[in-house]
Write a protein that holds these residues in place. Sequence first.
Motif, PDB file in Angstrom:
ATOM      1  N   ILE A  97       0.858  -1.188   0.000  1.00 23.11           N
ATOM      2  CA  ILE A  97       0.000   0.000   0.000  1.00 23.11           C
ATOM      3  C   ILE A  97       0.892   1.236   0.000  1.00 23.11           C
ATOM      4  N   GLU A  98       0.689   2.088  -1.004  1.00 17.58           N
ATOM      5  CA  GLU A  98       1.494   3.301  -1.122  1.00 17.58           C
ATOM      6  C   GLU A  98       1.301   4.163   0.120  1.00 17.58           C
ATOM      7  N   TYR A 116      -4.656  -6.919   4.517  1.00 20.07           N
ATOM      8  CA  TYR A 116      -5.303  -5.931   3.652  1.00 20.07           C
ATOM      9  C   TYR A 116      -6.793  -5.833   3.945  1.00 20.07           C
ATOM     10  N   ASN A 145      -4.893   7.419   0.720  1.00 22.87           N
ATOM     11  CA  ASN A 145      -6.013   6.533   0.363  1.00 22.87           C
ATOM     12  C   ASN A 145      -5.754   5.059   0.675  1.00 22.87           C
ATOM     13  N   TRP A 146      -5.315   4.768   1.888  1.00 23.67           N
ATOM     14  CA  TRP A 146      -5.004   3.387   2.249  1.00 23.67           C
ATOM     15  C   TRP A 146      -6.211   2.466   2.115  1.00 23.67           C
ATOM     16  N   GLU A 148      -8.908   2.675   0.225  1.00 27.30           N
ATOM     17  CA  GLU A 148      -9.226   2.399  -1.179  1.00 27.30           C
ATOM     18  C   GLU A 148      -8.186   1.456  -1.792  1.00 27.30           C
ATOM     19  N   GLN A 149      -6.905   1.690  -1.491  1.00 27.04           N
ATOM     20  CA  GLN A 149      -5.860   0.801  -2.010  1.00 27.04           C
ATOM     21  C   GLN A 149      -6.051  -0.622  -1.495  1.00 27.04           C
ATOM     22  N   LEU A 161      -3.109  -3.347  -7.966  1.00 29.43           N
ATOM     23  CA  LEU A 161      -2.774  -2.040  -7.386  1.00 29.43           C
ATOM     24  C   LEU A 161      -1.479  -1.515  -7.993  1.00 29.43           C
ATOM     25  N   THR A 165      -1.158   1.987 -10.014  1.00 24.98           N
ATOM     26  CA  THR A 165      -0.202   3.001  -9.558  1.00 24.98           C
ATOM     27  C   THR A 165       0.765   3.352 -10.675  1.00 24.98           C
TER      28      THR A 165
END
Length: 170
Positions: A97-98, A116, A145-146, A148-149, A161, A165
């Motif tokens: 997760i970004e 997740y 936006n964790w 949503e990711q 994902l 990205t």
Amino acid sequence: MPQVKMKNAPSLDAWLLAAPAGFMAFAVAWRVGALDLMPSAFISALVFLGVGMVLTIAWGGSESSVQAGSASTARGDAGPVTLPAPRGGVADDLKVIEGIGPALEKLLNGLGVYHYDQIARWTEADVAWVDDKMTGFKGRISRDNWVEQARIIVKDGPEALRLRTKTTDE
């Protein structure tokens, strides 16, 4: 009504299990041990307190929110559903997760967040609760936006994902 926060509130379950242990100790001391009423009651109290304290410590206290003037507990500030350990002994790589690096992954694991799907189910209240625990990283969850990711990862996998990205970066 205002809400009263109780930090490290003893687990009611621990004391519900301690009560029968105390009664059992009383019965054994009084009948089997042939002790008088007062020594049996003293032994019963010691067992009740000992079992209650050990279970409370073993299960850990919890932060709960109680409506002032009411005996009912509200979810309120309870935060997201957490786990004592990763399912199957293996945590997801939350760094996919970004916005989550090694330090934040360690912090999340310390809060009981390993997967997740846990993040994907967060509500706004859950996000606020976790955000409050992330000293030095406040606002990161919403900004990156964790949730949503995490939903994308749960639905389509980590590679989906990464592709999204990569597409938005180009």
